[in-house]
Design an enzyme around this catalytic site. Sequence first.
Site, short mmCIF file in Angstrom:
data_model
loop_
_atom_site.label_atom_id
_atom_site.label_comp_id
_atom_site.label_asym_id
_atom_site.label_seq_id
_atom_site.Cartn_x
_atom_site.Cartn_y
_atom_site.Cartn_z
N TYR A 284 0.85 -1.19 0.00
CA TYR A 284 0.00 0.00 0.00
C TYR A 284 0.89 1.25 0.00
O TYR A 284 2.01 1.24 0.49
CB TYR A 284 -0.96 -0.02 1.18
CG TYR A 284 -2.09 -0.99 0.94
CD1 TYR A 284 -3.32 -0.55 0.47
CD2 TYR A 284 -1.91 -2.35 1.13
CE1 TYR A 284 -4.35 -1.44 0.20
CE2 TYR A 284 -2.93 -3.25 0.87
CZ TYR A 284 -4.15 -2.79 0.40
OH TYR A 284 -5.16 -3.68 0.12
N ASP A 298 1.41 -12.27 0.78
CA ASP A 298 0.27 -13.06 1.26
C ASP A 298 0.52 -14.56 1.31
O ASP A 298 0.05 -15.25 2.22
CB ASP A 298 -0.95 -12.78 0.38
CG ASP A 298 -1.60 -11.44 0.70
OD1 ASP A 298 -1.58 -11.05 1.88
OD2 ASP A 298 -2.11 -10.79 -0.22
N GLY A 300 3.23 -16.30 1.83
CA GLY A 300 4.08 -16.75 2.91
C GLY A 300 3.63 -16.33 4.28
O GLY A 300 3.95 -17.00 5.28
N GLU A 301 2.87 -15.23 4.39
CA GLU A 301 2.55 -14.66 5.70
C GLU A 301 1.20 -15.08 6.25
O GLU A 301 1.00 -15.04 7.48
CB GLU A 301 2.58 -13.13 5.61
CG GLU A 301 3.97 -12.55 5.36
CD GLU A 301 3.96 -11.05 5.16
OE1 GLU A 301 4.99 -10.41 5.41
OE2 GLU A 301 2.91 -10.51 4.71
N GLY A 381 -7.67 -11.96 3.65
CA GLY A 381 -8.22 -10.82 4.38
C GLY A 381 -9.37 -10.20 3.61
O GLY A 381 -10.40 -10.82 3.36
N ASN A 382 -9.19 -8.94 3.20
CA ASN A 382 -10.27 -8.22 2.52
C ASN A 382 -10.39 -8.58 1.05
O ASN A 382 -11.42 -8.34 0.42
CB ASN A 382 -10.07 -6.71 2.66
CG ASN A 382 -8.71 -6.26 2.17
OD1 ASN A 382 -7.69 -6.68 2.70
ND2 ASN A 382 -8.69 -5.39 1.17
N TYR A 383 -9.33 -9.14 0.45
CA TYR A 383 -9.35 -9.44 -0.99
C TYR A 383 -9.65 -10.91 -1.25
O TYR A 383 -9.26 -11.79 -0.48
CB TYR A 383 -8.01 -9.09 -1.64
CG TYR A 383 -8.02 -7.72 -2.30
CD1 TYR A 383 -8.69 -7.52 -3.50
CD2 TYR A 383 -7.37 -6.65 -1.73
CE1 TYR A 383 -8.70 -6.27 -4.11
CE2 TYR A 383 -7.38 -5.39 -2.32
CZ TYR A 383 -8.05 -5.22 -3.52
OH TYR A 383 -8.07 -3.99 -4.12
N ASP A 384 -10.34 -11.15 -2.37
CA ASP A 384 -10.57 -12.49 -2.89
C ASP A 384 -9.95 -12.55 -4.29
O ASP A 384 -10.17 -11.64 -5.11
CB ASP A 384 -12.06 -12.81 -2.98
CG ASP A 384 -12.74 -12.74 -1.63
OD1 ASP A 384 -12.91 -13.80 -1.01
OD2 ASP A 384 -13.10 -11.63 -1.18
N TYR A 385 -9.20 -13.61 -4.55
CA TYR A 385 -8.55 -13.77 -5.85
C TYR A 385 -9.04 -15.05 -6.50
O TYR A 385 -8.99 -16.14 -5.91
CB TYR A 385 -7.03 -13.82 -5.70
CG TYR A 385 -6.42 -12.57 -5.11
CD1 TYR A 385 -6.63 -11.32 -5.69
CD2 TYR A 385 -5.63 -12.63 -3.96
CE1 TYR A 385 -6.07 -10.17 -5.16
CE2 TYR A 385 -5.06 -11.49 -3.43
CZ TYR A 385 -5.28 -10.27 -4.03
OH TYR A 385 -4.73 -9.13 -3.49
N HIS A 441 -2.62 1.08 -4.13
CA HIS A 441 -1.82 -0.11 -3.84
C HIS A 441 -1.54 -0.88 -5.12
O HIS A 441 -2.03 -0.53 -6.19
CB HIS A 441 -2.54 -1.01 -2.83
CG HIS A 441 -3.90 -1.44 -3.28
ND1 HIS A 441 -5.02 -0.63 -3.23
CD2 HIS A 441 -4.33 -2.63 -3.80
CE1 HIS A 441 -6.07 -1.28 -3.68
NE2 HIS A 441 -5.68 -2.49 -4.04
N HIS A 443 -0.96 -5.01 -6.86
CA HIS A 443 -1.14 -6.46 -6.74
C HIS A 443 -0.14 -7.13 -7.68
O HIS A 443 -0.14 -6.85 -8.88
CB HIS A 443 -2.54 -6.91 -7.16
CG HIS A 443 -3.66 -6.31 -6.37
ND1 HIS A 443 -4.25 -6.96 -5.32
CD2 HIS A 443 -4.31 -5.13 -6.49
CE1 HIS A 443 -5.22 -6.20 -4.81
NE2 HIS A 443 -5.26 -5.08 -5.51
N ASP A 452 8.61 -28.27 -19.24
CA ASP A 452 9.37 -29.38 -19.82
C ASP A 452 8.86 -29.59 -21.24
O ASP A 452 7.95 -30.38 -21.48
CB ASP A 452 9.18 -30.66 -19.00
CG ASP A 452 10.03 -30.71 -17.75
OD1 ASP A 452 10.70 -29.70 -17.47
OD2 ASP A 452 10.02 -31.74 -17.06
N ASP A 589 17.35 -28.38 -17.30
CA ASP A 589 15.98 -28.42 -16.77
C ASP A 589 15.67 -27.04 -16.20
O ASP A 589 16.26 -26.63 -15.20
CB ASP A 589 15.89 -29.50 -15.69
CG ASP A 589 14.45 -29.83 -15.31
OD1 ASP A 589 13.54 -29.13 -15.79
OD2 ASP A 589 14.25 -30.78 -14.53
N HIS A 600 -3.34 -0.32 -8.57
CA HIS A 600 -4.77 -0.13 -8.32
C HIS A 600 -5.03 1.25 -7.71
O HIS A 600 -4.76 1.48 -6.53
CB HIS A 600 -5.30 -1.22 -7.40
CG HIS A 600 -6.79 -1.25 -7.33
ND1 HIS A 600 -7.49 -2.14 -6.54
CD2 HIS A 600 -7.74 -0.52 -7.97
CE1 HIS A 600 -8.79 -1.93 -6.69
NE2 HIS A 600 -8.96 -0.95 -7.54
#
Length: 637
Positions: A284, A298, A300-301, A381-385, A441, A443, A452, A589, A600
């Site tokens: 933000y 998000d 990892g936390e 939290g407040n966001y949905d993905y 903010h 994203h 492969d 590889d 945003h």
Amino acid sequence: MLMALLVAASALHPLDALTSAEHWAIREAVRSDARFEGELRVASVELREPPKAEVLAWSAGKPFRREAKVVLSRGLRTIEAFVDIGAGRVTTWREIPGAVASIVESEQQAAQQLATSDERVLAGLKSRGITDLETVKCYAIAPGYFGTPEEDGRKIGLVRCWDRRGTYNADARPIEGLYAIVDLAASKVVRVIDGIRAPVAGGAVDTDREALGPPRAQAPMRVEQPAGPGLRLSGGLVEWQSWRFHMRLEARRGLVLSLVRHLDGARERSVMYQGALSEIFVPYMDPDESWYNSTFLDVGEYTADGVLSAMEPGEDCPSEAVMLDGIVADEQGVPQPRRNVACVFEREGGIVAWRHLNWLTRTIDARRGRELVVRAIGNFGNYDYVFDWVFQQDGSLRVVVGSTGVVNVKGAQSRTAADAGAPSEAAYGRFVAGNTIAVNHDHFFCFRLDLDVDGPQNSFVIDRLVTKRLPEGSLRKSLWTVESRTARSEREAQLGRHEPGLWRFVNPGVKGPMGYPVSYQVRAGHGADSLLSDDDWPQRRAGFTRHALWVTPYRPDERFAAGDYPTQSRGGDGLPAWTAADRPLENADLVAWYTVGMHHVVRAEDWPVMPVVWHDFEIRPFDFFARNPALDIPAAR
């Protein structure tokens, strides 16, 4: 609506999700180990995949190893335990110095209790006219790291509170200017921030049927599949038309797609060994004391309880979709069922696969296309993905992210932008409702793609489009040509979105029909570059956003772009650390890391719930097939 399980009584494939029975066996193995302490909490349990060579050599009916990685935490201690599930014992137990595990539910509950029992917080609430604590909900965010003495030797949580009185939508009712910095390891409040006194935002923000009133008139529409779905799901194996792949659900990465192959005649050809979300970065852009550290990593936390959200059949997924269940472990290691957390469905919706008007005969050849969509929705939290992996009939795979939910807002003293004095309260955001500012903010979504292409020995080729001046006397003065270069090492493969050209993963040992090496292209889609300076702590911690594309040699333990433990990390972990060695890439590889993102600046139309904004990129064949793979789509009539 069809139901299916991606988890069974026992695993049938080396890459299957951990079963409920396996979760219990893992819990028993960890808790019976002499090194286990009762205060330790489970931050994550995940499948430890067998070595890639073993998976590729495996065939149905053969035995395979089953192992798990368990992350245990207590305050600042973080422990990794590797479990041999079949043997029921811990094979490795190691403490990770300096690593801070993600915040677990009991720590969130403790943070709420610490904040709402602190006299300074209570006084701050009372001064704002809030005395009914039953409607106050507090939540600890992971505030990252900024090099201050306050952070050293502590597991820090920044506790924010909301007053949900009179609404379901607590995200829209922040208690602005009042925050508690808590030490989650020592269970104490470090200090309290009591700044601006802005009224709690008002206005209509609920989205239930009662609040919204009568819906608009809309003609009914139905999609029917009289013969049933055109896909076949057997455990985690999915077959649809020419595509074959394996899928599983994980607590941290969500959807994991593996062994992606395409049927070319009678031959199955490999495209991607594995693809999954790796990390999300949402910083933000407000410098206020209580906002500057809102810079979330998000994946990892905040994934201790599992990233995937339950979905509504017929709303989040079409009514004809196959709905999928999963399992996550709670902080005691007890398996918890998760219903309807993914779905698979076919989609038409007016897709034109290909068409041509023959200018001589005036006849039209056209084909109506279909897609197979594998979908999951993560809640942070407040966001949905919304995460869609879209398999197309032309051999392409599109990765799509949809952002929705409730934008993060702060309370304002002024009611609107017109009322705000100078300097404006909305210098770092925009008013979206009364006394409500949505903060600017970003994203960023990073995906790990272990491509492969006809096998694991690939090279990365950059085809640059170069302007060429033509000789004097030519009626044309310029045109562009393609100059190809093979990246020899990791540094040469760090690329931005705005560099012209094609990014291709080539198998130099396999020639296509025209004699070119077969390849798949990563076609950049919607994206944004990070605008943060390199010396900014959030940018150090999310160094993967410095480039849109990274390419690394395959390493099984390199999975998370910001490192395994980004909570309060000091930066430089993950991709920046791995690629510092500038490892060779030719005929190896390879793994691609692609980041899609957006800046945003919030609109009034994004309130109180944001319409879905879609961003995508595509992995598509390039000289891989002899001709258009979608030619055999049947005509509608």
